[in-house]
Write a protein that holds these residues in place. Structure first.
Motif, mmCIF file in Angstrom:
data_model
loop_
_atom_site.group_PDB
_atom_site.id
_atom_site.type_symbol
_atom_site.label_atom_id
_atom_site.label_comp_id
_atom_site.label_asym_id
_atom_site.label_seq_id
_atom_site.Cartn_x
_atom_site.Cartn_y
_atom_site.Cartn_z
ATOM 1 N N LYS A 161 0.833 -1.211 0.000
ATOM 2 C CA LYS A 161 0.000 0.000 0.000
ATOM 3 C C LYS A 161 0.864 1.257 0.000
ATOM 4 O O LYS A 161 0.521 2.261 -0.627
ATOM 5 C CB LYS A 161 -0.935 -0.009 1.217
ATOM 6 C CG LYS A 161 -2.061 -1.026 1.111
ATOM 7 C CD LYS A 161 -2.856 -1.106 2.400
ATOM 8 C CE LYS A 161 -3.903 -2.208 2.326
ATOM 9 N NZ LYS A 161 -4.633 -2.382 3.606
ATOM 10 N N GLU A 162 1.994 1.199 0.694
ATOM 11 C CA GLU A 162 2.923 2.330 0.683
ATOM 12 C C GLU A 162 3.583 2.461 -0.693
ATOM 13 O O GLU A 162 3.755 3.574 -1.203
ATOM 14 C CB GLU A 162 3.980 2.148 1.774
ATOM 15 C CG GLU A 162 3.452 2.335 3.183
ATOM 16 C CD GLU A 162 2.840 3.710 3.392
ATOM 17 O OE1 GLU A 162 3.490 4.726 3.038
ATOM 18 O OE2 GLU A 162 1.691 3.774 3.889
ATOM 19 N N TYR A 163 3.943 1.328 -1.295
ATOM 20 C CA TYR A 163 4.513 1.377 -2.641
ATOM 21 C C TYR A 163 3.514 1.951 -3.644
ATOM 22 O O TYR A 163 3.903 2.608 -4.606
ATOM 23 C CB TYR A 163 4.942 -0.021 -3.089
ATOM 24 C CG TYR A 163 6.277 -0.477 -2.554
ATOM 25 C CD1 TYR A 163 7.413 0.318 -2.691
ATOM 26 C CD2 TYR A 163 6.403 -1.715 -1.924
ATOM 27 C CE1 TYR A 163 8.640 -0.106 -2.199
ATOM 28 C CE2 TYR A 163 7.635 -2.138 -1.433
ATOM 29 C CZ TYR A 163 8.738 -1.327 -1.569
ATOM 30 O OH TYR A 163 9.955 -1.744 -1.080
ATOM 31 N N ALA A 164 2.230 1.705 -3.412
ATOM 32 C CA ALA A 164 1.193 2.212 -4.322
ATOM 33 C C ALA A 164 1.196 3.738 -4.369
ATOM 34 O O ALA A 164 0.854 4.334 -5.401
ATOM 35 C CB ALA A 164 -0.179 1.701 -3.891
ATOM 36 N N LYS A 165 1.577 4.368 -3.263
ATOM 37 C CA LYS A 165 1.651 5.836 -3.235
ATOM 38 C C LYS A 165 2.830 6.332 -4.077
ATOM 39 O O LYS A 165 2.753 7.387 -4.713
ATOM 40 C CB LYS A 165 1.792 6.322 -1.790
ATOM 41 C CG LYS A 165 0.619 5.970 -0.900
ATOM 42 C CD LYS A 165 0.901 6.358 0.553
ATOM 43 C CE LYS A 165 -0.216 5.897 1.481
ATOM 44 N NZ LYS A 165 0.086 6.191 2.893
ATOM 45 N N LYS A 166 3.899 5.556 -4.079
ATOM 46 C CA LYS A 166 5.088 5.937 -4.838
ATOM 47 C C LYS A 166 4.964 5.584 -6.312
ATOM 48 O O LYS A 166 5.449 6.302 -7.186
ATOM 49 C CB LYS A 166 6.305 5.235 -4.223
ATOM 50 C CG LYS A 166 7.632 5.695 -4.775
ATOM 51 C CD LYS A 166 8.783 5.055 -3.994
ATOM 52 C CE LYS A 166 10.133 5.552 -4.497
ATOM 53 N NZ LYS A 166 11.256 4.936 -3.735
ATOM 54 N N PHE A 211 -1.166 -1.443 -6.752
ATOM 55 C CA PHE A 211 -0.540 -2.283 -5.727
ATOM 56 C C PHE A 211 -1.362 -2.352 -4.435
ATOM 57 O O PHE A 211 -1.295 -3.337 -3.711
ATOM 58 C CB PHE A 211 0.856 -1.761 -5.394
ATOM 59 C CG PHE A 211 1.881 -1.967 -6.472
ATOM 60 C CD1 PHE A 211 1.827 -3.076 -7.309
ATOM 61 C CD2 PHE A 211 2.913 -1.051 -6.654
ATOM 62 C CE1 PHE A 211 2.773 -3.265 -8.308
ATOM 63 C CE2 PHE A 211 3.864 -1.239 -7.636
ATOM 64 C CZ PHE A 211 3.803 -2.337 -8.475
ATOM 65 N N GLU A 212 -2.127 -1.286 -4.173
ATOM 66 C CA GLU A 212 -2.935 -1.275 -2.953
ATOM 67 C C GLU A 212 -4.036 -2.328 -2.989
ATOM 68 O O GLU A 212 -4.551 -2.746 -1.941
ATOM 69 C CB GLU A 212 -3.558 0.112 -2.722
ATOM 70 C CG GLU A 212 -4.659 0.505 -3.685
ATOM 71 C CD GLU A 212 -4.171 1.061 -5.018
ATOM 72 O OE1 GLU A 212 -5.001 1.638 -5.743
ATOM 73 O OE2 GLU A 212 -2.962 0.910 -5.346
ATOM 74 N N ASN A 213 -4.382 -2.784 -4.190
ATOM 75 C CA ASN A 213 -5.433 -3.794 -4.350
ATOM 76 C C ASN A 213 -4.889 -5.177 -4.685
ATOM 77 O O ASN A 213 -5.455 -6.189 -4.263
ATOM 78 C CB ASN A 213 -6.408 -3.366 -5.457
ATOM 79 C CG ASN A 213 -7.136 -2.085 -5.121
ATOM 80 O OD1 ASN A 213 -7.526 -1.862 -3.972
ATOM 81 N ND2 ASN A 213 -7.312 -1.210 -6.102
ATOM 82 N N ILE A 246 8.118 -0.907 -16.120
ATOM 83 C CA ILE A 246 8.290 -1.522 -14.807
ATOM 84 C C ILE A 246 8.913 -0.536 -13.818
ATOM 85 O O ILE A 246 9.464 0.488 -14.209
ATOM 86 C CB ILE A 246 9.144 -2.806 -14.895
ATOM 87 C CG1 ILE A 246 10.551 -2.486 -15.413
ATOM 88 C CG2 ILE A 246 8.444 -3.843 -15.749
ATOM 89 C CD1 ILE A 246 11.505 -3.660 -15.335
ATOM 90 N N THR A 247 8.814 -0.874 -12.545
ATOM 91 C CA THR A 247 9.346 -0.042 -11.468
ATOM 92 C C THR A 247 10.557 -0.740 -10.841
ATOM 93 O O THR A 247 10.816 -1.918 -11.124
ATOM 94 C CB THR A 247 8.285 0.169 -10.381
ATOM 95 O OG1 THR A 247 8.111 -1.075 -9.677
ATOM 96 C CG2 THR A 247 6.952 0.606 -10.972
ATOM 97 N N PRO A 248 11.266 -0.059 -9.954
ATOM 98 C CA PRO A 248 12.387 -0.704 -9.265
ATOM 99 C C PRO A 248 11.979 -1.883 -8.384
ATOM 100 O O PRO A 248 12.838 -2.687 -8.004
ATOM 101 C CB PRO A 248 12.972 0.431 -8.421
ATOM 102 C CG PRO A 248 12.592 1.674 -9.144
ATOM 103 C CD PRO A 248 11.247 1.402 -9.713
#
Length: 254
Positions: free
Chosen positions: A208-213, A219-221, A239-241
């Motif tokens: 959920k924290e990654y979803a903010k970034k 990602f929150e779901n 893609i992300t890190p």
């Protein structure tokens, strides 16, 4: 003078079992509203009895270990082997044999609300909790199975009490500690179920924290699993890190 029905409902809500002396008088009250409240109370008590029975049934591995001399038994489980993004998280939990935590089960079988409630109760009642977290970079380097084992070892190392017996969900670890591998252990052992809940709540909160970034992947779901929204996010934004570059659906984007 008879108590008001609302007052009786409040009293019944306070009662923990059928031995409460206040129940005797309430049972003689023939008013329909009171009888309905008593019925609700009895359903709640019966549900608690079933949960208590299940707790005892899922305590068999712990009891066997104690019968063979073990004192501190750690249940170990992980979450996050299958997602395309995020870490793998493992937890080790040593429960207090004198305490009951009703409703422990495979974390995937519980609602988010119930997991959060049990997570808080585990934190309150467990003798020790350890958490291990292995990053996507390490997963890509050593593979997900070895990363899972590493996270489990980290979780054990972070326990404030050294366990003398391990109950592990579906794996064995090369550690000098007696252990038992249990297939579907999070459904069969209270200790493993507790570890499953701690690991999942911890990882879900991280995602959920990654979803903010990284806001384009839901990602929150989906907690990093390859859902439609997640895959669309990858196609549109790359893609992300925190994506696992060694996983098949991600390789073409590297």
């Amino acid at each position: 003078m008879s108590r008001k029905i609302a007052e009786i409902k409040a009293l019944l809500a306070e009662m923990k079992d059928e031995s409460d002396p206040r129940l005797t008088e309430i049972l003689t009250d023939e008013r329909k509203g009171v009888q309905q409240a008593v019925n609700t109370f009895q359903k709640r008590i019966n549900a608690q009895k079933r949960l208590a029975q299940l707790f005892e049934e899922k305590n068999i591995y712990e009891k066997n270990a104690r019968a063979n001399g073990a004192k501190f038994i750690a249940g170990i489980d992980e979450v996050g082997r299958g997602p395309l993004a995020g870490p793998v998280v493992a937890s080790a939990v040593i429960l207090d044999e004198k305490s009951q935590i009703l409703g422990l089960n495979d974390s995937k079988q519980l609602s988010e609300k119930k997991r959060e409630e049990l997570f808080a109760e585990i934190q309150e009642k467990a003798l020790a909790i350890g958490i291990g977290i292995v990053s996507p970079e390490v997963i890509d380097t050593i593979n997900i199975l070895e990363a899972t084992k590493l996270a489990m070892k980290q979780a054990i190392e972070k326990l404030t009490i050294s366990p003398d017996f391990l109950l592990i969900d579906a794996l064995t670890l090369d550690l000098p500690i007696e252990q038992e591998k249990i297939i579907k252990g999070d459904m069969k052992s209270n200790s493993i179920a507790a570890a499953s809940i701690v690991a999942k709540v911890t990882r879900d909160n991280m995602m959920k924290e990654y979803a903010k970034k990284y806001p384009y992947y839901a990602f929150e779901n989906n907690a990093g699993y390859g859902t439609k929204a997640h895959l669309e996010g990858i196609r549109e934004h790359g893609i992300t890190p925190i994506h696992r570059k060694s996983f098949e659906p991600i390789k073409s984007f590297v």
